[in-house]
Design a protein around this motif. Structure first.
Motif, PDB file in Angstrom:
ATOM      1  N   ARG A 138      -3.718   0.513  -1.394  1.00  0.00           N
ATOM      2  CA  ARG A 138      -2.808   1.569  -1.828  1.00  0.00           C
ATOM      3  C   ARG A 138      -2.915   2.710  -0.834  1.00  0.00           C
ATOM      4  O   ARG A 138      -4.016   3.184  -0.553  1.00  0.00           O
ATOM      5  CB  ARG A 138      -3.167   2.087  -3.222  1.00  0.00           C
ATOM      6  N   ARG A 146      -0.391  -2.855  -7.120  1.00  0.00           N
ATOM      7  CA  ARG A 146       0.341  -2.756  -8.392  1.00  0.00           C
ATOM      8  C   ARG A 146       1.065  -4.055  -8.761  1.00  0.00           C
ATOM      9  O   ARG A 146       1.446  -4.251  -9.916  1.00  0.00           O
ATOM     10  CB  ARG A 146       1.337  -1.601  -8.343  1.00  0.00           C
ATOM     11  N   HIS A 201      -9.763  -0.697  -7.603  1.00  0.00           N
ATOM     12  CA  HIS A 201      -8.531  -1.170  -8.228  1.00  0.00           C
ATOM     13  C   HIS A 201      -8.666  -2.581  -8.778  1.00  0.00           C
ATOM     14  O   HIS A 201      -7.749  -3.085  -9.427  1.00  0.00           O
ATOM     15  CB  HIS A 201      -7.373  -1.144  -7.216  1.00  0.00           C
TER      16      HIS A 201
END
Length: 290
Positions: A138, A146, A201
């Protein structure tokens, strides 16, 4: 993220052992009769081997001694995010292969260190499986993470990671120790800024910790074996994880935090089978119901 076209990504730096994890997933796919679209992170490098050498020289001449594959400038991360989004939407996208050696290059009549042409991804696959450096990236307006339904981090402690890289690059690729050390040092800023943040993440992290002395990785004669290590497994969301069952089946394991267990290194493969099989079957069940 997509219910109809799920994406699994394994992320970790060079020498971390992501290939070993990939084999564990392949066993699950084969046993459960699942057909995966496999995407290698190397295929989204911006430059082929000779082009990367040239880009590194140009960066160094411009005062940047830290240009590396770990950073976004040397990769097509927007294209990777686009592939993930496209696959999640309709199971399609553009893919290619990076040909690492003569064996891989020979069927394509190309030189090692080059890319095949971009082509449409194989249709009618059950899921996508990505293994590489940037499955959880990211930054800079790009959000690869995502789109991922199951994101797995593979993170040996840093000295062990260096030992694995030194042995692989020296023994399998013929590099000198000085060349490998230079690569490690050049990549360090990108490792800190672009690789480490991805592990915040992930849904599950596997961190291998040796139980032998690795104080000076540059003189290690051998890579610590599985039996000479423990593996810390951390779940971002422990809800639904049957820790009591895992501990009962993975003997000599302990629970160190509400979301973490530690298992003997030799049982890492078994742990992966037990943890990821129900997760993958859950994704497939949701896919069928969609």
């Amino acid at each position: 993220m997509s219910i109809k076209h799920p994406i699994i990504a394994v992320t970790g730096s060079s020498g971390a052992g992501t290939t070993t994890v990939m084999k564990s997933f392949q066993h699950i796919f084969r046993r459960e009769g699942l057909h995966a679209l496999v995407v290698e992170g190397d295929s989204f490098h911006r430059f082929d081997r000779s082009g990367m050498r040239k880009a590194m020289r140009e960066a160094e001449d411009a005062g940047n001694r830290n240009f590396s594959h770990f950073g976004p400038e040397a990769n097509l991360l927007a294209d990777l995010a686009k592939l993930f989004e496209s696959y999640g939407n309709n199971g399609s996208g553009k893919v290619r292969r990076y040909l690492h050696d003569a064996r891989e290059a020979e069927p394509y009549k190309q030189e090692p260190g080059t890319f095949t042409d971009w082509q449409d991804a194989e249709q009618s696959t059950d899921l996508m499986f990505y293994e590489g450096l940037h499955g959880g990236y990211r930054g800079d307006g790009v959000d690869v993470a995502r789109h991922v339904d199951l994101l797995v981090g593979v993170v040996p402690i840093i000295n062990l990671e260096w030992i694995q890289k030194l042995h692989r690059d020296q023994n399998l690729r013929g590099y000198s120790q000085e060349a490998v050390v230079d690569t490690i040092l050049r990549r360090m800023p990108d490792y800190v800024n672009h690789i480490c943040p991805q592990f915040s993440h992930t849904h599950v992290n596997f961190q291998r910790v040796p139980t032998v002395d690795t104080s000076n990785p540059f003189i290690a004669r051998d890579i610590p074996s599985a039996d000479e290590s423990m593996v810390v497994i951390r779940f971002a969301n422990p809800k639904g994880i049957d820790f009591a069952y895992l501990l009962s089946m993975l003997h000599d394991s302990i629970m160190t935090r509400p979301n973490s267990i530690v298992v003997p290194g030799g049982k890492m493969g078994l742990a992966m089978q037990m943890i990821f099989t129900p997760m993958i079957l859950r994704l497939m069940d949701l896919k069928k119901r969609a």
